[in-house]
Design an enzyme around this catalytic site. Structure first.
Site, PDB file in Angstrom:
ATOM      1  N   ASP A 148      22.440  66.672  67.686  1.00  0.00           N
ATOM      2  CA  ASP A 148      21.521  65.727  67.060  1.00  0.00           C
ATOM      3  C   ASP A 148      22.284  64.448  66.782  1.00  0.00           C
ATOM      4  O   ASP A 148      23.493  64.475  66.636  1.00  0.00           O
ATOM      5  CB  ASP A 148      21.059  66.270  65.696  1.00  0.00           C
ATOM      6  CG  ASP A 148      20.090  67.418  65.850  1.00  0.00           C
ATOM      7  OD1 ASP A 148      19.463  67.496  66.909  1.00  0.00           O
ATOM      8  OD2 ASP A 148      19.972  68.211  64.910  1.00  0.00           O
ATOM      9  N   ASP A 195      18.705  71.617  62.632  1.00  0.00           N
ATOM     10  CA  ASP A 195      18.581  71.769  61.187  1.00  0.00           C
ATOM     11  C   ASP A 195      17.211  72.269  60.725  1.00  0.00           C
ATOM     12  O   ASP A 195      17.115  72.960  59.733  1.00  0.00           O
ATOM     13  CB  ASP A 195      18.940  70.462  60.464  1.00  0.00           C
ATOM     14  CG  ASP A 195      18.281  69.253  61.095  1.00  0.00           C
ATOM     15  OD1 ASP A 195      17.314  69.436  61.865  1.00  0.00           O
ATOM     16  OD2 ASP A 195      18.713  68.123  60.828  1.00  0.00           O
ATOM     17  N   ASP A 210      13.891  74.254  65.038  1.00  0.00           N
ATOM     18  CA  ASP A 210      15.078  74.263  65.887  1.00  0.00           C
ATOM     19  C   ASP A 210      15.562  75.690  66.137  1.00  0.00           C
ATOM     20  O   ASP A 210      16.370  75.929  67.038  1.00  0.00           O
ATOM     21  CB  ASP A 210      16.220  73.481  65.229  1.00  0.00           C
ATOM     22  CG  ASP A 210      15.968  71.977  65.254  1.00  0.00           C
ATOM     23  OD1 ASP A 210      15.220  71.530  66.151  1.00  0.00           O
ATOM     24  OD2 ASP A 210      16.509  71.262  64.403  1.00  0.00           O
TER      25      ASP A 210
HETATM   26  P1  ATP Z   1      17.948  63.029  65.069  1.00  0.00           P
HETATM   27  O1  ATP Z   1      17.260  63.914  66.057  1.00  0.00           O
HETATM   28  O2  ATP Z   1      18.734  61.950  65.673  1.00  0.00           O
HETATM   29  O3  ATP Z   1      18.652  63.751  64.000  1.00  0.00           O
HETATM   30  P2  ATP Z   1      15.688  62.873  63.526  1.00  0.00           P
HETATM   31  O4  ATP Z   1      15.301  64.209  63.991  1.00  0.00           O
HETATM   32  O5  ATP Z   1      16.095  62.670  62.102  1.00  0.00           O
HETATM   33  O6  ATP Z   1      16.750  62.226  64.430  1.00  0.00           O
HETATM   34  P3  ATP Z   1      13.148  62.063  63.096  1.00  0.00           P
HETATM   35  O7  ATP Z   1      13.397  62.312  61.666  1.00  0.00           O
HETATM   36  O8  ATP Z   1      12.272  62.965  63.875  1.00  0.00           O
HETATM   37  O9  ATP Z   1      14.489  61.940  63.850  1.00  0.00           O
HETATM   38  O10 ATP Z   1      12.622  60.591  63.226  1.00  0.00           O
HETATM   39  C1  ATP Z   1      11.931  60.148  64.340  1.00  0.00           C
HETATM   40  C2  ATP Z   1      11.271  58.836  64.011  1.00  0.00           C
HETATM   41  O11 ATP Z   1      10.333  59.023  62.957  1.00  0.00           O
HETATM   42  C3  ATP Z   1      12.235  57.779  63.536  1.00  0.00           C
HETATM   43  O12 ATP Z   1      12.694  57.005  64.607  1.00  0.00           O
HETATM   44  C4  ATP Z   1      11.389  56.963  62.594  1.00  0.00           C
HETATM   45  O13 ATP Z   1      10.692  55.954  63.292  1.00  0.00           O
HETATM   46  C5  ATP Z   1      10.380  57.941  62.052  1.00  0.00           C
HETATM   47  N1  ATP Z   1      10.766  58.446  60.732  1.00  0.00           N
HETATM   48  C6  ATP Z   1      11.920  59.046  60.378  1.00  0.00           C
HETATM   49  N2  ATP Z   1      11.908  59.415  59.093  1.00  0.00           N
HETATM   50  C7  ATP Z   1      10.709  59.064  58.608  1.00  0.00           C
HETATM   51  C8  ATP Z   1      10.064  59.189  57.327  1.00  0.00           C
HETATM   52  N3  ATP Z   1      10.665  59.753  56.293  1.00  0.00           N
HETATM   53  N4  ATP Z   1       8.818  58.710  57.217  1.00  0.00           N
HETATM   54  C9  ATP Z   1       8.194  58.147  58.255  1.00  0.00           C
HETATM   55  N5  ATP Z   1       8.736  58.007  59.461  1.00  0.00           N
HETATM   56  C10 ATP Z   1       9.978  58.445  59.657  1.00  0.00           C
END
Ligand code: ATP
Length: 886
Positions: A330, A627, A631
């Site tokens: 990730d 996480d 997953d």
């Molecule tokens: P990675 O896979 O790199 O760890 P992640 O799984 O944390 O990333 P997500 O959390 O799925 O990625 O975020 C994807 C998208 O959703 C982000 O690019 C952002 O635009 C949006 N996003 C992330 N967190 C939030 C939130 N708390 N509220 C609203 N939108 C969010």
């Protein structure tokens, strides 16, 4: 506080709380402490410990011991009391050493398990905190979120879209929808108690708050006996393989010993002599130390990994780690720091920069270089207000530093709003929150419903593509917004879009249909999340070690590409595959893609599973991080599922083979290194033990064929094998890694312990030792010395051969003169101890009496040392030749 006639699910919230003498804001820590004393720890019956006695008995369960015991009996019958004494002493010594080693190994594995205590989020003393799950008491208010394991039996008080997988209790495979409403019926089975959450079940969706009604053995799970899930008891395949290997060798040796016995008889030896010699030769050759050394080497590896923040949950991972060829990671938090700072804003008309880093609300919002505040620009105020209010997290100050309680992405939005002059407390008061759709990666957005004076407002934030689909925007506007969003992302920023909508004045719940369309776009916020410097280094290291790194992220493709470049995972224009593209492919097409694509963006958890499967189809050994709850399948499918210790959910941790206590990519790389060391060390021990064992048998055969008496007394063979040898093989499990360990390609997972090189060298060394011993022994005899003297020479030559062979074993390719002699102090001192023991063997009168040894002359010593050192020269030469042709 005893349970009333009424079942928990039949009681109103307040009634439940009253019965449990608790409140919505939980217990005080003092009260919790008292209750803990009263109710005991919140855990099920202890896993059965392997008792000391069992470990001791286990030492007597090896074929080697049986052979020795039979030999002791036979010698006793033959009235060879000294021999039987020695044999029994050896059996005992062997048992004690084996016991200590195994006990230590057990203990260290057990200690590691304790590092992985499940945590529970509770409200105590009026605020949210994390405590060990074992400390929960009835009356505690517990918070649940998707991915958590329910830590005790709870009566639910509040919930948002809560769904719980109760399969382990009810056998029902579909997750159960939960409510908080009172149920009137009596005698409901757990499956129908929809306002309860039971210990051990897993939250698959939503959030909730509940009060603990039962802990430990009093929970439903606790009442079902024998349900304890065992963790990490598994033996690694390599342990089985080596046990089998040792077993096979043992059988071969027995055959050889039988042959030896026959040859001896044909050459005119007595049955008595030959019996003893055959037994002793068998004992000397069977690599009985191997299985236990394997266990120790694994335990050493597990402990070293723990020091580098990687907790092994399943032992086989130690072995597999060493042959890892692809690490899928990730991005957020693992490759980057997960310390988000909003740096760029766009309110639909103008762009702003924000200064300052971290969560300290120190910095300014700049419009064309001039500081502005939300108070003076309504569009800016709206954008920042949505960021602040459509939010589940908090930023708080502790010891002068600002920290986030919750999601760093949301923390960054709060800090940004504060920099623009908005005050969180005031805003939350003015715009009371009425309902919420929490953020889930799969959905890509979050929405909240607020009371704003007479009005009600829906505020929404999420991934730009997602949000823009819900907004009414003109094509020009859309093009402009996309242009700005892409420009932010190209700098490696995570971009969120914000929108709002007026709701009906009486709306008090929020569903997905409310947000599907008709929203007004309010702007974008771009935040940076710097790569971890140690991750960049580790990725560089992976490349040298022949390991590919694949980044998988929920972020936008443009963001992913920029970060991928900063991290050194991809070159300038390397392709990025998005979840949507992946969705459109069948497995065969994806199979082709995973060959070259190293960055995946906007990926959903089920895509991870597909990527893992296709990589495995290429024959790769895959480590995969994760996480969330979703997953878990990918973590299970990968050879090594790696869960995050800090941000990871219980479900992900349980599905994993290894947990990172610091969520850091660099820790995976360290673990791979340790995995390689473990395997190397197994090879080293094998190469140390096998040739010397083989040499004892061959030297006996050679001298017998030459018509001479056997060069060792049975007791002497036991001495060599179990005393001098026994010290050093264990020490070898503690070898540190060789310098070049991360510069070579991953080991072929199909390759066993015995590589071609190892086999060739084992034969070579075995011959050198056998000939060397035979040479020294016959020379001593030919010079007219006594048989005692010649045997002392033979045994001492053998012991010093082992001494030099231990040096040889420390590296397959590197010259011993390039390795720090004190690099493994344990080995160094055990070698010294072996030499001292040998001196005692020759010069201490009691040992002289037991082993019938005599002092050696200076000439004999020179001859012993010179001949024994030859094995060092031969192997150094072999290493040199191989290095040259490599
Ligand atoms: P990675 O896979 O790199 O760890 P992640 O799984 O944390 O990333 P997500 O959390 O799925 O990625 O975020 C994807 C998208 O959703 C982000 O690019 C952002 O635009 C949006 N996003 C992330 N967190 C939030 C939130 N708390 N509220 C609203 N939108 C969010």
């Amino acid at each position: 506080m005893e349970r009333t006639q009424m079942e928990w699910y039949q009681q109103e919230h307040q009634q439940t709380l009253d019965t449990l003498q608790s409140t919505e804001t939980g217990l005080s820590s003092l009260e919790a402490q008292n209750r803990l004393a009263q109710y005991g720890l919140n855990k099920l019956a202890d896993e059965e410990k392997i008792s000391r006695l069992q470990i001791l008995l286990h030492q007597f369960k090896s074929p080697l011991i049986y052979i020795l015991l039979i030999a002791a009996l036979v010698t006793l019958l033959l009235k060879e009391y000294i021999d039987s004494g020695v044999i029994l002493a050896v059996v005992l010594l062997n048992a004690v050493i084996g016991y200590l080693q195994e006990f230590k190994a057990e203990e260290s594995v057990r200690a590691l398990k304790n590092l992985l205590v499940a945590k529970a989020r509770v409200i105590r003393d009026g605020h949210e905190q994390e405590i060990p799950g074992t400390d929960l008491v009835p009356g505690d208010i517990v918070l649940l979120a998707s991915g958590s394991r329910v830590p005790a039996d709870l009566r639910l008080l509040h919930d948002i879209e809560l769904r719980i997988d109760e399969a382990m209790l009810t056998g029902e495979s579909l997750p159960a929808d939960k409510t908080t409403a009172v149920l009137a019926e009596t005698g409901l089975p757990p499956a129908d108690q929809t306002n309860m959450a039971f210990m051990g079940t897993a939250v698959v969706n939503g959030r909730a708050r509940g009060v603990v009604v039962a802990t430990g053995a009093r929970t439903i799970l606790g009442t079902i006996a024998g349900e304890v899930r065992s963790i990490g008891q598994l033996k690694a395949p390599i342990q089985h393989k080596i046990e089998q290997f040792a077993h096979t060798i043992g059988l071969l040796v027995l055959g050889a010993a039988g042959l030896l016995f026959m040859i001896g008889l044909l050459l005119g030896e007595t049955v008595k002599t030959m019996f003893m010699v055959a037994v002793a030769a068998a004992v000397a050759t069977i690599p009985e130390g191997l299985p236990i050394v394997v266990t120790i080497a694994m335990a050493v590896g597990v402990a070293r990994m723990a020091k580098h923040n990687a907790i092994i949950r399943k032992l086989p991972a130690v072995e597999t780690l060493g042959s890892t060829t692809v690490i899928c990671s990730d991005k957020t938090g693992t490759l980057t720091r997960n310390e988000m700072t909003v740096t760029n804003l766009y309110d639909g008309r103008q762009q702003y920069q924000i200064s300052g880093t971290g969560y300290e609300p120190e910095g300014q919002v700049l419009l064309n270089g001039t500081a502005v505040t939300a108070a003076s620009i309504p569009e800016l105020a709206l954008l920042q207000r949505i960021g602040l209010l459509c939010n589940e997290s908090d930023v708080y100050e502790e010891e002068g530093r600002y920290k986030v309680d919750g999601d760093p992405t949301e923390g960054a939005l709060i800090t940004a709003a504060m920099k623009a002059g908005l005050q969180p407390e005031l805003e939350k008061e003015q715009y009371g929150q009425l309902a919420m759709i929490p953020f889930e990666s799969e959905r890509g957005y979050m929405a909240t419903l607020h009371q704003a004076g007479e009005q009600r407002l829906i505020l929404l934030k999420g991934a730009p593509e997602q949000v823009l689909e819900m907004c009414a925007t003109s094509p020009q506007q859309l093009a402009e917004i996309t242009r700005v969003a892409t420009a932010f992302a190209a700098q490696g920023m995570r971009v969120l879009a914000f929108a709002w909508k007026e709701a009906a004045p009486d709306q008090d719940a929020l569903g997905h249909h409310d947000t599907a369309s008709g929203l007004t776009f309010a702007g974008l916020q771009g935040m940076i999340d710097p790569p971890r410097p140690e991750a960049i280094e580790a990725i560089e290291g992976c490349k040298k070690a022949g390991i590919r790194v694949v980044m998988i992220t929920g972020d936008h493709a443009v963001t992913a590409q920029a970060i991928g470049r900063q991290l050194g995972i991809i070159e300038q224009d390397d392709a990025v595959l998005t979840g949507r593209e992946l969705e459109a492919m069948d497995d065969d097409a994806l199979f082709e893609k995973v060959r070259s694509v190293s960055v995946f963006a906007r990926v959903a958890p089920d895509h991870k599973l597909r990527i893992t499967r296709q990589l495995i189809r290429h024959g790769q050994v895959v480590a995969m991080t994760g996480d969330g709850v979703n997953d878990a399948p990918a973590l299970k499918a990968a050879h090594i599922g790696v869960a995050m210790g800090i941000t990871g959910t219980d479900v992900a941790k349980e599905a994993s083979d290894m947990v990172l206590t610091d969520d850091n990519f660099a820790s995976i790389f360290s673990a791979v290194r340790e995995g390689r060391i473990v395997f190397d060390n197994l090879r080293k021990v094998t190469f140390f033990l096998l040739p010397t064992g083989i040499a004892s048998i061959i030297s006996i055969i050679i001298t017998m064929i030459m018509g001479m008496p056997i060069p060792y007394l049975p007791a002497q063979l036991l001495w060599i094998n179990l005393v001098t040898n026994g010290l050093q093989d264990v020490a070898m499990a503690f070898e540190p890694g060789e310098k070049g360990i991360l510069k070579r390609p991953p080991r072929n997972p199909l390759e066993g312990i015995m590589s071609r090189l190892l086999i060739q060298r084992t034969v070579l060394v075995g011959m050198v030792i056998a000939l060397g011993v035979a040479w020294n022994y016959t020379t001593a005899l030919q010079e007219g010395n006594t048989l005692e003297n010649a045997r002392t020479v033979a045994v001492t030559t053998m012991v010093f051969f082992q001494f030099f062979q231990a040096w040889n074993s420390r590296s397959e390719y590197d010259s011993i003169f390039r390795i720090n002699p004190l690099g493994n102090p344990f080995l160094f001192y055990s070698m010294i101890a072996a030499v001292l023991a040998q001196l005692a063997f020759i010069y201490a009168p009691p040992l002289q009496w037991v082993f019938r040894t005599v002092p050696l002359t200076a000439t004999e010593w020179v001859r012993v040392l010179a001949v024994a050192a030859s094995v060092l020269v031969v192997v150094e030469l072999d290493k040199w030749l191989r290095r040259r042709s490599a």
